[in-house]
Scaffold this motif. Structure first.
Motif, PDB file in Angstrom:
ATOM      1  N   GLY A   8       0.716  -1.167   0.020  1.00 17.34           N
ATOM      2  CA  GLY A   8      -0.017  -0.056   0.100  1.00 17.34           C
ATOM      3  C   GLY A   8       0.811   1.243  -0.051  1.00 17.34           C
ATOM      4  N   LEU A   9       0.149   2.284   0.395  1.00 20.38           N
ATOM      5  CA  LEU A   9       1.012   3.630   0.361  1.00 20.38           C
ATOM      6  C   LEU A   9       0.445   4.644   1.149  1.00 20.38           C
ATOM      7  CD1 LEU A   9       3.028   5.329  -1.243  1.00 20.38           C
ATOM      8  CD2 LEU A   9       1.491   6.013  -2.583  1.00 20.38           C
ATOM      9  N   LEU A  10       1.416   5.463   2.109  1.00 20.14           N
ATOM     10  CA  LEU A  10       0.895   6.594   2.846  1.00 20.14           C
ATOM     11  C   LEU A  10       1.457   7.619   2.176  1.00 20.14           C
ATOM     12  CD1 LEU A  10       1.617   5.016   6.600  1.00 20.14           C
ATOM     13  CD2 LEU A  10      -0.400   4.775   4.841  1.00 20.14           C
ATOM     14  N   THR A  11       0.373   8.698   2.173  1.00 24.60           N
ATOM     15  CA  THR A  11       0.819   9.782   1.606  1.00 24.60           C
ATOM     16  C   THR A  11       0.685  10.843   2.928  1.00 24.60           C
ATOM     17  OG1 THR A  11       0.248   9.526  -0.396  1.00 24.60           O
ATOM     18  CG2 THR A  11       0.298  11.874  -0.058  1.00 24.60           C
ATOM     19  N   LEU A  12       1.851  11.273   3.385  1.00 25.17           N
ATOM     20  CA  LEU A  12       2.143  11.971   4.629  1.00 25.17           C
ATOM     21  C   LEU A  12       2.120  13.443   4.211  1.00 25.17           C
ATOM     22  CD1 LEU A  12       4.744   9.939   6.413  1.00 25.17           C
ATOM     23  CD2 LEU A  12       2.163   9.941   6.448  1.00 25.17           C
TER      24      LEU A  12
END
Length: 257
Positions: free
Chosen positions: A98-102
């Protein structure tokens, strides 16, 4: 005090910083992380399991924090960034990475130090423009954990993944107390008395150390962690377990040529 005096000079209230007149002998500081605080993957998972046993079942005090600590470990983010993480920041596919966009962080500063008068200020990424974002790929294990968290606990009204029992912003005192209890459940008395994972922040340290130790390029680790390569290697160089024997063999091989 020095920062306050420098600010006074910038405002024109002071002609100079009087501390500049003081001559002090500079002592080199070792900025490297204490490797004794770094858990291995097995210990990290034991701690996450222990968190779920903290507090009574009906209050969910520990269980609602499992995904929070897992985010620190598997994504290597700082606690303040995890506190501000929202559902829209998370790409959680049914399988795979998955991916976290901080984009936002919620540091705990105290009411008297924030512009809003609340304990937790809402800011951009550390030492970056307020519009800056950072993308952090996350492994399937964390994707599964976050999906399970959302299914069971949902989000706060503003979309935050993690909150306290009353739905408010997750405070440092809340997740620090739960962490202390989890350590006592997961570790032996000797380990509890040691620096091993003494603070939730040490999960981030463990993540970055693991990435470097596994051979991930330092520039990629720095990009995911939000550090410079220089700071990263200076702080985590001593935590690269298993590299000493490997380097010794390389030196020995070179000496036999």
């Amino acid at each position: 005090m020095n920062t306050a005096l420098e600010y006074g000079v910038d405002l024109g209230e002071l002609k100079e910083n009087p501390l500049k007149r003081i001559k002090q002998k500079k002592i080199a500081k070792d900025a490297a992380l204490d490797r004794r605080a770094v858990v291995n993957p097995k210990q990290a998972r034991e701690l996450l399991a222990a968190v779920s046993y903290v507090g009574s079942w009906h209050r969910d005090r520990g269980r609602r924090l499992v995904a929070f600590y897992a985010t620190l470990y598997f994504a290597g983010v700082r606690p303040a960034k995890a506190v501000g993480l929202q559902r829209d920041d998370c790409d959680l596919p049914g399988e795979g990475w998955g991916l976290l966009t901080l984009a936002k962080t919620r540091p705990s500063s105290g009411k008297q130090w924030t512009d809003t008068g609340t304990v937790h200020d809402l800011r951009g990424l550390k030492q970056r423009d307020t519009s800056a974002v950072r993308e952090v790929p996350i492994p399937p294990e964390l994707v599964t954990t976050l999906r399970a968290h959302l299914e069971e606990f949902g989000t706060a009204p503003d979309g935050r993944l993690f909150r306290n029992e009353r739905g408010g912003v997750l405070g440092a005192s809340t997740y620090s107390r739960a962490w202390e209890e989890a350590r006592r459940l997961a570790f032996t008395p000797q380990q509890v008395a040691s620096p091993l994972a003494g603070r939730p922040y040490d999960l981030r340290h463990a993540a970055l150390s693991t990435w470097l130790n596994s051979g991930v390029d330092a520039t990629e680790v720095a990009a995911r962690a939000g550090n410079s390569v220089k700071v990263l290697l200076k702080r985590y160089a001593k935590c690269l377990d298993g590299r000493q024997d490997q380097n010794n063999r390389r030196i020995e091989a070179a000496l036999t040529l």
